[in-house]
Design an enzyme around this catalytic site. Structure first.
Site, PDB file in Angstrom:
ATOM      1  N   SER A   1      -0.765  -7.224  -8.357  1.00  0.00           N
ATOM      2  CA  SER A   1      -0.439  -5.726  -7.792  1.00  0.00           C
ATOM      3  C   SER A   1       0.053  -6.429  -6.206  1.00  0.00           C
ATOM      4  O   SER A   1       0.152  -6.656  -5.545  1.00  0.00           O
ATOM      5  CB  SER A   1      -2.561  -5.579  -6.923  1.00  0.00           C
ATOM      6  OG  SER A   1      -2.196  -4.043  -6.188  1.00  0.00           O
TER       7      SER A   1
ATOM      8  N   TYR B   1       0.419  -3.492  -4.165  1.00  0.00           N
ATOM      9  CA  TYR B   1      -0.604  -2.156  -3.476  1.00  0.00           C
ATOM     10  C   TYR B   1      -0.276  -2.530  -1.695  1.00  0.00           C
ATOM     11  O   TYR B   1       0.511  -3.782  -1.505  1.00  0.00           O
ATOM     12  CB  TYR B   1      -2.328  -2.330  -3.877  1.00  0.00           C
ATOM     13  CG  TYR B   1      -2.372  -0.982  -2.742  1.00  0.00           C
ATOM     14  CD1 TYR B   1      -2.283  -0.053  -3.051  1.00  0.00           C
ATOM     15  CD2 TYR B   1      -4.046  -1.845  -1.786  1.00  0.00           C
ATOM     16  CE1 TYR B   1      -3.505   1.308  -2.458  1.00  0.00           C
ATOM     17  CE2 TYR B   1      -4.934  -0.311  -0.758  1.00  0.00           C
ATOM     18  CZ  TYR B   1      -4.227   0.667  -1.217  1.00  0.00           C
ATOM     19  OH  TYR B   1      -4.392   2.166  -0.735  1.00  0.00           O
TER      20      TYR B   1
ATOM     21  N   THR C   1      -1.194  -3.100   0.832  1.00  0.00           N
ATOM     22  CA  THR C   1      -1.910  -3.909   2.149  1.00  0.00           C
ATOM     23  C   THR C   1      -1.659  -4.676   1.358  1.00  0.00           C
ATOM     24  O   THR C   1      -1.818  -6.508   1.859  1.00  0.00           O
ATOM     25  CB  THR C   1      -3.380  -3.540   1.971  1.00  0.00           C
ATOM     26  OG1 THR C   1      -4.086  -3.978   0.879  1.00  0.00           O
ATOM     27  CG2 THR C   1      -3.663  -2.358   2.742  1.00  0.00           C
ATOM     28  N   LYS C   2      -0.900  -5.566   0.045  1.00  0.00           N
ATOM     29  CA  LYS C   2      -0.525  -6.713  -0.593  1.00  0.00           C
ATOM     30  C   LYS C   2       0.432  -7.316   0.094  1.00  0.00           C
ATOM     31  O   LYS C   2       1.239  -6.989   0.518  1.00  0.00           O
ATOM     32  CB  LYS C   2      -0.603  -6.651  -1.853  1.00  0.00           C
ATOM     33  CG  LYS C   2      -1.818  -5.603  -2.497  1.00  0.00           C
ATOM     34  CD  LYS C   2      -3.350  -7.071  -2.875  1.00  0.00           C
ATOM     35  CE  LYS C   2      -4.327  -6.096  -3.370  1.00  0.00           C
ATOM     36  NZ  LYS C   2      -4.044  -6.745  -5.048  1.00  0.00           N
ATOM     37  N   SER C   3       0.423  -8.723  -0.032  1.00  0.00           N
ATOM     38  CA  SER C   3       1.580  -9.641   0.323  1.00  0.00           C
ATOM     39  C   SER C   3       3.260  -8.493   0.483  1.00  0.00           C
ATOM     40  O   SER C   3       3.599  -8.880   1.432  1.00  0.00           O
ATOM     41  CB  SER C   3       0.951 -11.076   0.615  1.00  0.00           C
ATOM     42  OG  SER C   3       0.705 -11.484   0.497  1.00  0.00           O
TER      43      SER C   3
END
Length: 225
Positions: A17, A19, A21-23
């Site tokens: 993902s 998205y 907020t992902k790394s």
């Protein structure tokens, strides 16, 4: 592909993902990786309406306006603009991960001494992404539950969340499949203990210290053992 670290243990396919907020983020969207050429081709086809030819190629000098829909596909393709964001982030993904790791280690050092708190476990040989820092509380060692702990953090100006609410606790699954909390007791139990603390690559040492001080203050104030 030549089995990079993300795919060395794949049998079929793995999804990532991207998205917000992902790394590594593209704002929205994701990526599928596989060593199976047949699966890769099928996924490419299904990700763009089931069109027989790549849509981008239709607008090149070598392409043709003609296309055929050969399967009932979806609109799952990542846009070029989103992909450009991801490529820019990919160039600094190691640096961003190292910063997340440093924050996680700082949290670990601060919380490990408190018996009412449980830090995330990283198994040997595993590189944790630190997309989330999931702290778990021991309610029996505190005079408050997880929800009250979160409320106390909010009162101190620390935003946090819970990842994730088990599916069987949601109304759709309760009403359509008659699931009860005790049907998946471990998921239900761990959900009541989980708190996701702030962690991101731009987080300053001062911000991390504010989180630490708030968590430790609440844990010490409400400890029962």
């Amino acid at each position: 592909m030549d089995s990079p670290p993300t795919t060395s243990h794949l049998q079929l396919a793995t999804c990532f993902s991207f998205y917000a907020t992902k790394s590594l983020t593209t704002g929205e969207g994701g990526m599928l990786v596989t060593e199976n050429a047949e699966i890769a081709e099928r996924c490419r086809l299904m990700s763009l309406h089931g069109i027989s030819k790549d849509a981008w190629k239709r607008y090149t000098a070598e392409g043709s306006w003609y296309y055929e829909i050969v399967a009932p596909g979806f609109k799952y393709n990542l846009t070029d603009i989103a992909a450009s964001l991801g490529l820019a982030q990919l160039a600094k993904v190691e640096r961003m991960w190292l910063r997340r790791q440093a924050i996680a280690r700082r949290y670990d050092a601060a919380f490990a001494q408190l018996p009412s708190l449980e830090c995330p476990t990283v198994r040997p040989g595993i590189q944790h992404a630190w997309h989330l820092y999931l702290l778990r509380i021991h309610p029996e060692r505190l005079g408050i539950d997880r929800n009250t702990f979160i409320d106390e953090l909010k009162r101190l100006g620390i935003g946090c969340s819970v990842h994730f609410i088990p599916l069987h606790l949601h109304p759709y699954y309760r009403e359509n499949y008659a699931y009860r909390p005790e049907d998946f007791p471990i998921a239900a139990r761990e959900y009541q203990r989980a708190i996701s603390l702030p962690i991101y690559s731009k987080m300053s040492d001062a911000d991390a210290q504010r989180v630490i001080e708030a968590v430790c203050s609440i844990a010490q104030q409400h400890r029962t053992h």
